[in-house]
Design an enzyme around this catalytic site. Sequence first.
Site: not given
Ligand code: CS2
Ligand code: MG
Length: 403
Positions: A147, A159, A210, A212, A236, A262, A283, A339, A403
């Site tokens: 990634r 992020y 990602d 996010h 993602e 996630e 995910r 992941e 976020w």
């Molecule tokens: C994330 C995480 O791993 C990922 O793809 O988006 O880092 C996520 O931000 C954290 O698990 C939040 O606690």
């Molecule tokens: Mg993520």
Amino acid sequence: MKITGARVIVCCPGRNFVTLKLETDAGLTGLGDASLNGRELAVASYLTEHVVPLLIGRDASRIEDTWQYLYRGAYWRRGPVTMSAIAAVDTALWDIKAKAAGMPLYQLLGGASRERVLVYAHANGRDIAETVDEVHRHAALGYRAIRAQSGVPGLDKVYGVATDRKPYEPATKGLPLEQDWDSSRYLRHAPKLFEAVRDAIGWDYELLHDVHHRLTPIEAARLGKDLEPYRLFWMEDATPAENQEAFRLIRQHTTTPLAVGEIFNTVWDCKDLIQHQLIDFIRTTVVHAGGITHLRRIADLAALYQVRTGSHGATDLSPVCMGAALHFDLWVPNFGIQEHMPHNEATDEVFPHAYRYEAGFMHPGEAPGHGVEIDEKLAANYPYDRAYLPVNRLQRDGALWDW
Ligand code: CS2
Ligand code: MG
């Protein structure tokens, strides 16, 4: 076999983890992860105050009945706190059942569908050059899937890009960190990142990205289109998914594969996305989506539509979740990828485990149960330390953003 004891252990060997330990009259114990980054104590108290009293004296072998009892019985359904608490109980019970059978958990699920579990690593840098270096470094560690995230010119903090080149950023002490955001800057930059990464690494590696949750549906559609030449494994969390229909718009515009889930907790969060074939990878993972019992339900629905799994595996999920997830991954027929962010040394010491990494793949190991234990004495040296995930504000006017 009866449950005779249930305890919640909160520790912070670098990150805050909530672990449920169940004891039985057969002498077997089981562990479940209940960590919810930034809101850990809500789950700990949900368990201690409301769930633990219900568990003592229950038949440890009745996993499904216990799941239904905690889900339907609460009346208040779904949500990250409830579902993480149920997940912890469920995972601990599967751990106990597999230990009682003398088998690694994946055997109880139906046995291995594959020899090893493909994992993806995180490469991030403050700029494109640094990210490319990180991609090379992870390729040298044997990863086949990587990634890539990079800082965006004109934005202070983004992020996925760690400060001080530490492996992982989210959750800091004090008040939440404020990050700034500008979708136009990001949308101009991201395709350049993947052009550079493909140039550097060639076509033998899977590349992931990602977003996010930071784009609107039409912006996400444009990014998906702009990334098509670089053949991503997935894009993602391109946009928030409370409105599952939003993904239809993205889908109409791009063939870049889409991953999401996630932060989902139940099959209801995934249902429309899966049934309308609006995504390619789901995910959800053990700890936040109701444990092995519920994750299996989600994966089975996904299989009907050729949607594959791609479980969340950031380091704010404990090794207990990772161990259970790897057993699930080894079995689940519609597996996609897992992941993998290695935990720090202290965490690995607190949670001794049977799983291992080797050349781009992982394996859950052959220990009975899910193969992860907790050293409670050591855990006691790392007391809870409140930390918050960052918040994101638009650079233009300071308005709070996703976020
Ligand atoms: C994330 C995480 O791993 C990922 O793809 O988006 O880092 C996520 O931000 C954290 O698990 C939040 O606690
Ligand atoms: Mg993520």
